[in-house]
Design a protein around this motif. Structure first.
Motif, PDB file in Angstrom:
ATOM      1  N   GLU A   1       1.645   4.853  -2.420  1.00  0.00           N
ATOM      2  CA  GLU A   1       0.271   4.576  -2.784  1.00  0.00           C
ATOM      3  C   GLU A   1      -0.189   3.269  -2.131  1.00  0.00           C
ATOM      4  O   GLU A   1      -1.293   3.179  -1.577  1.00  0.00           O
ATOM      5  CB  GLU A   1       0.125   4.469  -4.305  1.00  0.00           C
TER       6      GLU A   1
ATOM      7  N   ASP B   1      -5.631   1.934   4.833  1.00  0.00           N
ATOM      8  CA  ASP B   1      -7.089   1.982   4.781  1.00  0.00           C
ATOM      9  C   ASP B   1      -7.697   0.597   4.950  1.00  0.00           C
ATOM     10  O   ASP B   1      -8.732   0.428   5.595  1.00  0.00           O
ATOM     11  CB  ASP B   1      -7.549   2.598   3.455  1.00  0.00           C
TER      12      ASP B   1
ATOM     13  N   ARG C   1     -10.996   5.287  -5.243  1.00  0.00           N
ATOM     14  CA  ARG C   1     -10.243   6.528  -5.486  1.00  0.00           C
ATOM     15  C   ARG C   1      -9.273   6.403  -6.651  1.00  0.00           C
ATOM     16  O   ARG C   1      -8.863   7.371  -7.236  1.00  0.00           O
ATOM     17  CB  ARG C   1      -9.441   6.904  -4.236  1.00  0.00           C
TER      18      ARG C   1
ATOM     19  N   GLY D   1      -6.253   9.253  -7.253  1.00  0.00           N
ATOM     20  CA  GLY D   1      -6.932   9.825  -6.093  1.00  0.00           C
ATOM     21  C   GLY D   1      -6.075   9.693  -4.849  1.00  0.00           C
ATOM     22  O   GLY D   1      -5.961  10.623  -4.041  1.00  0.00           O
ATOM     23  N   VAL D   2      -5.445   8.533  -4.710  1.00  0.00           N
ATOM     24  CA  VAL D   2      -4.577   8.306  -3.555  1.00  0.00           C
ATOM     25  C   VAL D   2      -3.434   9.312  -3.564  1.00  0.00           C
ATOM     26  O   VAL D   2      -3.091   9.915  -2.544  1.00  0.00           O
ATOM     27  CB  VAL D   2      -4.037   6.862  -3.564  1.00  0.00           C
TER      28      VAL D   2
ATOM     29  N   GLU E   1      -4.434  12.647  -2.329  1.00  0.00           N
ATOM     30  CA  GLU E   1      -4.527  12.683  -0.861  1.00  0.00           C
ATOM     31  C   GLU E   1      -3.153  12.809  -0.222  1.00  0.00           C
ATOM     32  O   GLU E   1      -2.968  13.546   0.752  1.00  0.00           O
ATOM     33  CB  GLU E   1      -5.173  11.392  -0.339  1.00  0.00           C
TER      34      GLU E   1
ATOM     35  N   ALA F   1      -1.904  16.173  -0.165  1.00  0.00           N
ATOM     36  CA  ALA F   1      -2.581  17.071   0.772  1.00  0.00           C
ATOM     37  C   ALA F   1      -2.168  16.834   2.227  1.00  0.00           C
ATOM     38  O   ALA F   1      -2.507  17.624   3.105  1.00  0.00           O
ATOM     39  CB  ALA F   1      -4.086  16.907   0.622  1.00  0.00           C
ATOM     40  N   LEU F   2      -1.441  15.744   2.476  1.00  0.00           N
ATOM     41  CA  LEU F   2      -1.056  15.455   3.858  1.00  0.00           C
ATOM     42  C   LEU F   2      -0.040  16.474   4.372  1.00  0.00           C
ATOM     43  O   LEU F   2       0.900  16.825   3.650  1.00  0.00           O
ATOM     44  CB  LEU F   2      -0.429  14.051   3.956  1.00  0.00           C
TER      45      LEU F   2
END
Ligand SMILES: Cc1cc2nc3c(=O)[nH]c(=O)nc-3n(C[C@H](O)[C@H](O)[C@H](O)COP(=O)(O)O)c2cc1C
Ligand code: SF4
Ligand code: SF4
Ligand code: FES
Ligand code: FES
Lengths: 450, 509, 170
Positions: free
Chosen positions: B328, B335, B477, B481-482, B485, B488-489
């Motif tokens: 995370e 980012d 996020r 939220g992180v 993501e 989903a990678l």
């Protein structure tokens, strides 16, 4: 069976194992051969191994090391198909107190012992024989090594046993002073160079024994019987002694002969060979010549130290596996320790408890802690500081020790002690302040090694 | 044989078992607790303590459940029926307990193991707390050093031989043996005086009583005052599962936690002592901002965040991360770097490994970094943001050479000269998040609230705030939220993520 | 207080010494593992090195047999025949088990301790000459009480006879 006694009522000796005991230089190969050594091995080598095991089964010979397990059955457990080497470990540890019978065999007829081992090894497909002799038997070691050397030179031992294609080696392994190494798995650990901590079973040695390989373990006397079984057939052996009880599958009988001994408060201690069936009283009176002058037999442990005692009233029991169990004791090693009426049973208990506390290997909690605790309690009673509650405490400890450990040493500690405090309770109370005049107890039942 | 018995009745309920399983194993699998001392699922069965007694119906004598095969003997075609709480079973345990206590020192109040001692637990449970004895106890040595890290007390020892078996069977280094016999039995150590194995301290954990204690932990705290959390060992990259223990901000100890796919029950000694820096007196507790005359002054979080954003705007650069940062944290760092048009890199030491639980890679999340495409930093890595927890990952020269203006550091000693704004970084034990071990297993690391200074800011939140300062369009996020993501990678398609799946950790990779 | 760490480890003797080499190899050849030779080799070593196994000998034997020295220590303290402490010039075993006790072993023990000038069994007497050990049944019960002096059995022993035996030792 009364027929066995002669006209004077004397129970005769039957010298089969002990036939060479008086012979000059009986331990040398030359003399032994003259007396027939190794001709039964020669005969056995011409038999099929399975037939030998069958013959031993027919003989119904039971282990002479104390537990009485049928030897033929034990041999049958050894896997025939195994790519591992297989071993014979001869139990020559003989450290059971009061027991000295195997010593006679090893010192006076080592070739008989070796012959028995070789027949067993051939029958079970074993390639190496280790004879585990207690360290305190230097002479037995010397005689066995002597016999092995002689046999090796004579081609009886080695790559081709007596010219056959059966190969077998034998070595004496020396113990270093530990009773527990007589227990078969403690012995295996000790053979492997470890502390003699008995193994938890299963696996049993026949499948996974010495060095992780299938192993037969027998007592010296057990295997010394084998040559004559081969000579005369299993049935000949089975016909001697006490027959099995057809109504009781657990009473497997006591076939053949047995070395029996006496020590302690007895006029002529010693070792003799009889067919099973002589009573303990006959043994004591006819062969031990009774108590020392002016004294009376008070208590007898029939075989070694590890069995419940019998009182003077209980001696008319035949020396046999099942008969002694029936009266709440056991044959053990069939070498009885006799105590006469001058003996203090509290002192006896303290001595016995000390033995087991000293010899406990220390693994199991109940044995390690319990045996010492019992010893301390007996010492306390002996010192005049006991109370009747101590006897109850002992009874509770017996329950918590017996049958709850890895090996039978703990049971062996409980059996004599419990029988003594039950049968001679008054002697214990007599040492307790305020209870000096307790009457002699009459309780004899309910003390079991079963 | 198709009709072999494959179930057992425990306390009247029928349970299936697998061939070779013992009663205690099946009982434990089904939540039935049977007391045991000498039994350990990772070691051979000794069957010597005799406490795990149960009743086997039809047998008047209690039997030990750690050795008893669930399969009945072949000639019996019925399942075994055992009772763990019947009179016979209880009497068996009480009998053994009384024996154990006859020579056991009754010094629980000063014993280190108090609260964690199975003897103490069970002796209360079976109600024999007072051994019925006026008998003098056997005297044995106390305070025997077992190497430099462990102390042995032969009186407390119940001779279960677990420690001896560990050194024989797990490390195969054989430093310990039993000596003496009867009630003088005790454990003896090699006269070399030190363990060959770097895993020796596991024997402290497996000792069922307080006979083996860590010199490190001795007398520091009573167990019942401590808080525990399930964490991950970050001293190397194996991802050894641990429990952290702390009290009032102080990190007190690390113990291994069972994980069949990584460390079983064990951990290396070096991971166990890898917490000392967390208790450093120079721990940072507040944010610091350098004022006009070059001195650091304490700032509140908001001021520090704006000062940091300011510093980054004028000095945009890469971000240099400690190799122990979580997935995370790495995503957010990426980012943040992105907002400056730069990259995040990580630094981690390498060292000796042992092919087992100590890896040559010391960055606990080096594999995670690889999956996130966070590259390993060069030795001299210029950066504007530095995240440093462990000295060994980013040493003094690397720190100084980085020229970082914004620094997240656990220890105040690790702040380079170039720093303009400094944030206190909670240690790994104080953070939560996901780590991927060297074998690609993703694992969750839990935070222990009893460790570290109070009220430290949450690292990922500060990171997000900073991104927000630099990027006006940033949509917050949150850590969840992180994580979504990350899931989903594509790189994580085959990684079982601990917060995403019920599958046991590691099953998917 | 806890001692800081164990004291310096003993320096292992070179084992086996020349005189024992052949016998040791012979013993090793009998077993499939080196560990199995522990018991007989320790007896041999004890005999060779003044009737006891010092920490240095212990370490030497351990190295030779490829076992841990703590394993050897475990054996030395398990088996009654080993001495892990200096053992005097002569070793006397007095059986204390039931038959011998019935036959007067208690007196023999006192006699032996007296001759040895020792307070208790298991400790070498004042003049360093004798080590008296309590032993459990020596398997000589039919000729009890039994004692061993320097590895040799003596039976039907009386206090007078034991005194004589011990006085004959130099
Ligand atoms: C504590 C204990 C001590 C034993 N000591 C001996 C012994 O000294 N000699 C012996 O032959 N068997 C001894 N045994 C019996 C052995 O365990 C084993 O049953 C025997 O060697 C098997 O051989 P057998 O079937 O020929 O009797 C002992 C058993 C126990 C439990
Ligand atoms: S019962 Fe006693 S001697 Fe036997 S294994 Fe257990 S502790 Fe050792
Ligand atoms: S020290 Fe602990 S683990 Fe080792 S034998 Fe003693 S009680 Fe068992
Ligand atoms: S736990 Fe089963 S005997 Fe120790
Ligand atoms: S009792 Fe002493 S030799 Fe047997």
């Amino acid at each position: 069976m009364a027929s066995k006694r002669d006209k004077d009522g004397r129970y005769p000796e039957t010298k089969i194992l002990s036939k060479n005991f008086g012979v000059k230089d009986s331990w040398t190969l030359k003399v032994a051969k003259k007396n027939g050594a190794y001709k039964n091995l020669e005969k056995a080598l011409k038999m099929a191994p399975a037939d030998i095991i069958e013959e031993v089964k027919t003989s119904r010979v039971r282990g002479r090391g104390g537990a009485g397990f049928p030897t033929g059955v034990k041999w049958g457990f050894v896997p025939t198909e195994s790519d591992k080497p297989k071993y014979l470990v001869l139990n020559a540890d003989e450290s059971e107190p009061g027991t000295f019978k195997d010593r006679y065999l090893m010192e006076l007829d080592p070739h008989l012992v070796l012959e028995g081992c070789l027949i067993c090894a051939y029958a079970c497909g074993l390639s190496t024989i280790y004879i585990y002799v207690r360290g305190e038997y230097p002479k037995s070691q010397e005689r066995l090594w002597g016999a092995i050397e002689e046999a090796r030179k004579a081609g009886i031992l080695g790559k081709s046993v007596m010219g056959s294609d059966f190969a077998c080696e034998a070595y004496v392994h020396t113990g270093a002073g530990a009773y527990i190494c007589g227990e078969e798995t403690g012995m295996l650990e000790s053979l492997e160079g470890k502390r003699g901590h008995p193994r938890i079973k299963p696996p049993f040695p026949a499948v996974e024994g010495a060095f992780g390989c299938p192993t037969v373990i027998n007592n010296v006397e057990t295997l010394a019987h084998v040559p004559c079984i081969i000579e005369n057939g299993g049935q000949w052996f089975a016909d001697m002694g006490i027959q099995p009880d057809p109504d009781n599958p657990r009473a497997m009988g006591s076939s053949g002969t047995k070395l029996m001994g006496l020590s302690g408060d007895i006029k002529t201690p010693g070792v003799w060979e009889f067919e099973f069936g002589i009573t303990l009283r006959e043994l004591i009176e006819q062969y031990g010549e009774g108590a020392l002058d002016g004294r009376k037999v008070k208590a007898v442990i029939p075989g070694g130290l590890s069995m419940p005692v019998l009182t003077a009233d209980e001696l008319d029991v035949p020396m046999g596996f099942d008969a002694l169990v029936k009266v709440g004791s056991g044959l053990g090693t069939a070498t009885a320790i006799v105590m006469d009426d001058s003996r203090d049973m509290v002192e006896v208990c303290e001595n016995i408890a000390h033995f087991f506390a000293d010899e406990s290997c220390g693994q199991c909690t109940p044995c390690r802690e319990g045996c010492h605790w019992m010893e301390k309690i007996f010492a306390r009673i002996q010192g005049g500081e006991g109370t009747p509650a101590d006897l109850d405490l002992l009874e509770r400890l017996f329950i918590n020790i017996e049958g709850r450990t890895i090996c039978a040493l703990a049971d062996a500690a409980v059996w004599p002690l419990r029988s003594i405090i039950r049968k001679f309770r008054h002697e214990f109370l007599a040492k307790m302040p305020g209870h000096e005049d307790a009457p002699a107890s009459t309780e004899t039942a309910g003390v079991g090694a079963s | 044989m198709g009709d072999a018995v494959n179930t057992i009745f425990i306390n009247g309920t029928e349970y299936p078992f697998k061939p070779g399983q013992t009663v205690i194993q099946v009982a434990q699998e089904n939540g039935i607790d049977i007391q045991h001392y000498c039994y350990h699922p990772g070691l051979s069965i000794a069957g010597n303590c005799r406490i795990c007694m149960i009743e086997v119906e039809g047998n008047p004598q209690p039997q030990i459940s750690c050795k008893l095969d669930c399969a009945p003997p072949p000639w019996i075609k019925e399942p075994l029926r055992v009772q763990t709480e019947s009179e016979v079973a209880k009497q068996g345990r009480e009998g053994t307990m009384e024996m154990l206590l006859v020579n056991h020192p009754l010094d629980c109040p000063i014993c280190d193991q108090a609260g964690e001692c199975h003897l103490q637990d069970y002796s209360y449970e079976v109600g024999q707390g007072q051994a019925s004895t006026t008998t003098a106890k056997t005297k044995l040595p106390k305070n025997v050093p077992f190497g430099s890290k462990i102390v042995y007390d032969a009186e407390r020892c119940i001779k279960c031989t677990l420690c001896v078996r560990f050194c024989e069977e797990i490390t195969e280094t054989n430093e310990l043996s039993m000596q003496g016999r009867g009630d003088e039995e005790m454990v003896v150590m090699t006269s070399k005086g030190e363990f060959d194995t770097p895993y020796s301290m596991n024997i402290i954990d497996i000792c069922p009583v307080g006979a083996l204690t860590s010199r490190d932990f001795r007398f520091k705290s009573r167990l019942w005052f401590m808080d525990f959390a399930n964490s991950i060992d970050t001293s190397s990259a194996k991802g050894v599962n641990i429990v952290t223990g702390g009290r009032n901000g102080t990190f007190l100890r690390i113990e291994p936690r069972y994980n069949a796919s990584i460390n079983d029950w064990w951990m290396a000694d070096e991971g166990r002592v890898a917490y000392k820096y967390v208790n450093s007196p120079s721990r940072l507790e507040t944010a610091l901002v350098r004022d006009a005359d070059g001195q650091f002054r304490v700032a509140n979080w908001e001021d520090a965040i704006s000062a940091a954003a300011e510093a980054l705007r004028s000095n945009p650069g890469d971000i240099l991360l400690d190799g122990g940062c979580t997935l995370e944290e790495m995503v957010l760092a990426k980012d943040l770097a992105g907002a400056m048009g730069k990259n995040a890199k990580f630094a981690a030491a390498t060292g000796e490994g042992d092919g087992w639980l100590v890896t040559e890679e010391k960055g606990a999340n080096a594999k995670g970094a690889e999956l996130l495409e966070v590259a390993r930093a060069k030795r001299a890595q210029a950066a504007s943001v530095l995240v440093i927890e462990r000295e060994e990952h980013v040493n003094a020269s690397m720190r100084e050479k980085s020229g970082a203006v914004v620094v997240f550091a656990t220890d105040g000693e690790h702040v380079p000269e170039s720093a303009e704004v400094v944030f206190p970084l909670p240690s790994w034990a104080e953070r939560e998040g996901t780590l991927v071990n060297i074998d690609g297993l993703a694992q969750w690391m839990e935070r222990n609230p009893a460790i570290g200074p109070n009220n430290l800011p949450v690292f990922v939140e500060i990171l997000e705030d900073l991104i927000g300062e630099l990027d006006d369009d940033y949509a917050w996020r949150g850590a969840d939220g992180v994580r979504a993501e990350i899931a989903a990678l594509p790189a994580f398609a085959k990684v079982a993520l601990p917060w995403q799946t019920e599958t046991p950790v590691g099953a998917g990779s | 207080m806890i001692p800081p760490t164990n004291s310096a480890p003993p320096v292992a003797v070179q084992f086996p010494p020349k005189e024992l080499k052949k016998e040791c190899e012979d013993i090793l050849s009998r077993y499939p593992t080196r560990m199995a030779a522990c018991l007989p080799i320790l007896l041999l070593a004890q005999k060779h090195y003044d009737n006891w196994v010092s920490p240095e000998v212990e370490a030497g034997v351990a190295e030779y047999l490829g076992v841990s020295d703590s394993h050897i220590r475990g054996l030395l303290t398990f088996y009654a025949m080993y001495n892990a402490k200096p053992a005097g010039r002569h070793e006397v075993w007095v059986c204390r088990t039931l038959t011998c006790m019935l036959r007067g072993a208690g007196k023999l023990r006192d006699t032996a301790l007296g001759c040895a000038k020792a307070k208790t069994t298991g400790e070498v007497g004042e003049d360093g000459k004798f080590l008296v050990k309590d032993m459990e049944c020596l398997g000589l019960c039919e000729v009890a009480p039994a004692v061993f002096v320097d590895g040799e059995a003596h039976v039907d022993v009386t206090p007078e006879k034991l005194t004589e035996l011990m006085e004959a030792c130099d």
